[in-house]
Design a protein around this motif. Structure first.
Motif, PDB file in Angstrom:
ATOM      1  N   ALA A  27       0.826  -1.214   0.000  1.00  0.00           N
ATOM      2  CA  ALA A  27       0.000   0.000   0.000  1.00  0.00           C
ATOM      3  C   ALA A  27       0.855   1.258   0.000  1.00  0.00           C
ATOM      4  O   ALA A  27       0.569   2.226  -0.716  1.00  0.00           O
ATOM      5  N   TYR A  34      -1.718   2.687  -2.539  1.00  0.00           N
ATOM      6  CA  TYR A  34      -3.073   2.147  -2.542  1.00  0.00           C
ATOM      7  C   TYR A  34      -3.823   2.539  -1.267  1.00  0.00           C
ATOM      8  O   TYR A  34      -3.239   2.757  -0.212  1.00  0.00           O
ATOM      9  N   HIS A  35      -5.131   2.595  -1.402  1.00  0.00           N
ATOM     10  CA  HIS A  35      -6.026   2.826  -0.271  1.00  0.00           C
ATOM     11  C   HIS A  35      -7.261   1.961  -0.470  1.00  0.00           C
ATOM     12  O   HIS A  35      -7.415   1.316  -1.519  1.00  0.00           O
ATOM     13  N   SER A  92      -9.089   1.150  -3.984  1.00  0.00           N
ATOM     14  CA  SER A  92      -8.226   1.122  -5.167  1.00  0.00           C
ATOM     15  C   SER A  92      -8.435  -0.180  -5.937  1.00  0.00           C
ATOM     16  O   SER A  92      -8.755  -1.214  -5.351  1.00  0.00           O
ATOM     17  N   ILE A 134      -6.731  -3.023  -8.582  1.00  0.00           N
ATOM     18  CA  ILE A 134      -5.433  -3.527  -9.017  1.00  0.00           C
ATOM     19  C   ILE A 134      -5.633  -4.663 -10.012  1.00  0.00           C
ATOM     20  O   ILE A 134      -6.685  -5.307 -10.037  1.00  0.00           O
ATOM     21  N   THR A 171     -10.534  -5.200  -6.125  1.00  0.00           N
ATOM     22  CA  THR A 171     -10.739  -3.994  -5.331  1.00  0.00           C
ATOM     23  C   THR A 171     -10.137  -4.172  -3.955  1.00  0.00           C
ATOM     24  O   THR A 171     -10.396  -5.177  -3.271  1.00  0.00           O
ATOM     25  N   VAL A 172      -9.337  -3.218  -3.529  1.00  0.00           N
ATOM     26  CA  VAL A 172      -8.711  -3.277  -2.211  1.00  0.00           C
ATOM     27  C   VAL A 172      -9.775  -3.003  -1.146  1.00  0.00           C
ATOM     28  O   VAL A 172     -10.374  -1.928  -1.114  1.00  0.00           O
TER      29      VAL A 172
END
Length: 421
Positions: free
Chosen positions: A155, A160-161, A164, A166, A186-187
Motif C-alpha cells: 500500500a 493504494y487505499h 483502489s 489492481i 478492489t482493495v
C-alpha cells in the motif's frame, strides 16, 4: 608523576599530533563499524526470520526439501515443486488432531509483489512474532470474489487505499501479456505493518485464484477469459493449492501427524516443523556468516596494526621528547604508561566514533533494508555479546600500545640526547 599528570601529558601529546591521531581513530572506527554492523545485521536477520511465523506446528507442501518448503511458503522466496490436491488438504483439515489449517496458493504477482490466495482462516489464525495476530490498519478482510487485502509495504509503495483497483499478473513476471486485465480486484483492506513478508503480499481468496485462471490452461492464455459477472455467478472452488499451515490441538500429536503426512499414499507430501527447518537454514548460512565475521575480524586487526605503525613511526620522531621527560625526572615506567595510555585513548575514541557512526548508518538504512529485504533492524541497546566484542577491541588496542612502550622504555637517556636533527 601522578596518573592525572600522565593523562594530561598524553592528551597534550595527542593534541600536538592531531592529523595522525584523527586518522588512527578513523581507522579503528571503520573496523568497529564493520565488525559491529555484521554482527547486528546477522542477529537482527535471524530474529526477523524467526519472528515471521509463530504458533504453526506443521507446514505441508509437495514433496521437496524442508528449506525450500519453508522459503516459498513462509518467506515467499522461490517456487513450489508441485501443487497439492484440494481433497488432500480437506482430509488433513478434518484430522482429529488438527485445530486449524490455513491453505495458501502462490504463483501470481502484482508489480513485483507476490500474490497469495488463502481464506478467512488466515486472518483468524496466522501468528507472527510473539504470537501476534494480524491487524487491519484500514478496511476489512476480503469477502467478495474479487476483493483483496494488501500488506502495508504494498500500500505504501504503490499508493493504494481502500477502494483502489489492481490488476494481477499470471506468474512472477508482471508484463502486459500475462496480466488479467479484464478481472480487476478492489482493495478492501490494508494490513498493519508486521515486519514480515506479510507486508509485501497481496492477499486474495482461493476462489479468486481459481477464477482468474479460467482459460489459462498449462500456464498459457489459450482460451477466452469469462467476464466478472459470469464468474461471480458460478460456484467456483479451488482444485489445487500450493501448501497449508497446521495448528494442532496438542503438541504431542506433532510427530505422529508429520509421519502420517510424509507417508501419505494418495500424493507425495512433505510436512516440516518450522523451527527445525529454520535451524537447518541457519546451518546452511553458517559458512557465509563465519566468512563475513572472519573478514570483519581481519579488518579490525588491520586497523590495530595501522595504529601500531602510526605509534612506532611517531616514536622515532619523539625520542628527544622521551629523553627530555627522562631528564626532568620521569621514570621509564612513566614513559611506558604514557605510551600505553595514548594507545588506549586512541582505541577508545575509535570505538566511540565507530559505535556512533554505526547507529547513524542503521537509522538511515533501516527503512531501506526493511523495504528491500523485509528485515527489521532495530536500534536496540548494545547486547552483551557486542559489549564483549568492544571490550576485546579495547583490550587489543591497549596491548598493541605495549610494543612502542617497551621500545621507548629501553631507550637510554644518552641515546635520546645525542639524536641529530
Amino acid at each position: 608523576m601522578s596518573p592525572s599528570a600522565i593523562s594530561h601529558l598524553a592528551w597534550k601529546s595527542l593534541s600536538n599530533r592531531k592529523t595522525t591521531a584523527i586518522l588512527t581513530i578513523l581507522t579503528v572506527a571503520i573496523s568497529v563499524v564493520l565488525l559491529m554492523g555484521v554482527e547486528r545485521i546477522r542477529t537482527e536477520a535471524k530474529s526477523s526470520f524467526a519472528n515471521t511465523i509463530s504458533g504453526t506446528d506443521l507446514i505441508v507442501g509437495a514433496r521437496s526439501g524442508s528449506v525450500n518448503l519453508l522459503l516459498y511458503s513462509v518467506f515467499r522466496i522461490g517456487n513450489a515443486t508441485n501443487n497439492i490436491d484440494w481433497k488432500s488438504y480437506q482430509e488433513f483439515r478434518q484430522n482429529r488432531s488438527v485445530e486449524w489449517a490455513i491453505p495458501i496458493s502462490l504463483g501470481d504477482s502484482h508489480k513485483g509483489f507476490r500474490v497469495m490466495g488463502t481464506n478467512s482462516d488466515y486472518f483468524r489464525y496466522f501468528r507472527y512474532g510473539h504470537k501476534q495476530t494480524l491487524q487491519m490498519a484500514q478496511g476489512k478482510p476480503f469477502s467478495g470474489l474479487f476483493d483483496t487485502v494488501v500488506g502495508s509495504d504494498v500500500a505504501k509503495k504503490l499508493g493504494y487505499h481502500v477502494g483502489s483497483q489492481i490488476i494481477i499478473a499470471h506468474g512472477l513476471s508482471d508484463v502486459g501479456f500475462s496480466r488479467h486485465d479484464n478481472l480487476p480486484f478492489t482493495v478492501t483492506g490494508i494490513l498493519a505493518p508486521t515486519g514480515t513478508p506479510v507486508d509485501k503480499t497481496v492477499h486474495v481468496s482461493l476462489n479468486a485464484i481459481e477464477a482468474i485462471h479460467v482459460g489459462w490452461e498449462s500456464g498459457a492464455h489459450l482460451g477466452g477469459t469469462p467476464d466478472v459477472n459470469w464468474l461471480q455467478g458460478q460456484n467456483i472452488h479451488p482444485e489445487q493449492i500450493t501448501a497449508f499451515l497446521l495448528g494442532l490441538k496438542s503438541k504431542i500429536h506433532t510427530f505422529a501427524l508429520q509421519r502420517q503426512i510424509n507417508t501419505y499414499n494418495k500424493e507425495p507430501l512433505s510436512a516440516i516443523l518450522p523451527g527445525i527447518a529454520l535451524h537447518e537454514l541457519w546451518g546452511m548460512m553458517s559458512v557465509a556468516e563465519q566468512a563475513l565475521m572472519t573478514v570483519s575480524v581481519f579488518v579490525v586487526i588491520a586497523g590495530l596494526l595501522g595504529m601500531l605503525s602510526s605509534l612506532l613511526t611517531s616514536l622515532q620522531e619523539r625520542r628527544r621528547e622521551m629523553a627530555i621527560l627522562r631528564a626532568m625526572g620521569a621514570r621509564p615506567k612513566h614513559i611506558f604508561i604514557l605510551l600505553v595510555s595514548e594507545a588506549s585513548a586512541l582505541t577508545f575514541a575509535g570505538i566511540l566514533v565507530g559505535v556512533t557512526v554505526l547507529y547513524g548508518l542503521l537509522a538511515i538504512a533501516q527503512p531501506v533494508i526493511q523495504q528491500m529485504y523485509g528485515i527489521s533492524i532495530g536500534l536496540s541497546a548494545i547486547s552483551r555479546y557486542e559489549w564483549l566484542l568492544l571490550c576485546l577491541i579495547q583490550l587489543a588496542g591497549t596491548v598493541i600500545g605495549f610494543i612502542p612502550a617497551v621500545t621507548a622504555y629501553r631507550q637510554s637517556l644518552s641515546d635520546g640526547m645525542t639524536i641529530k636533527i
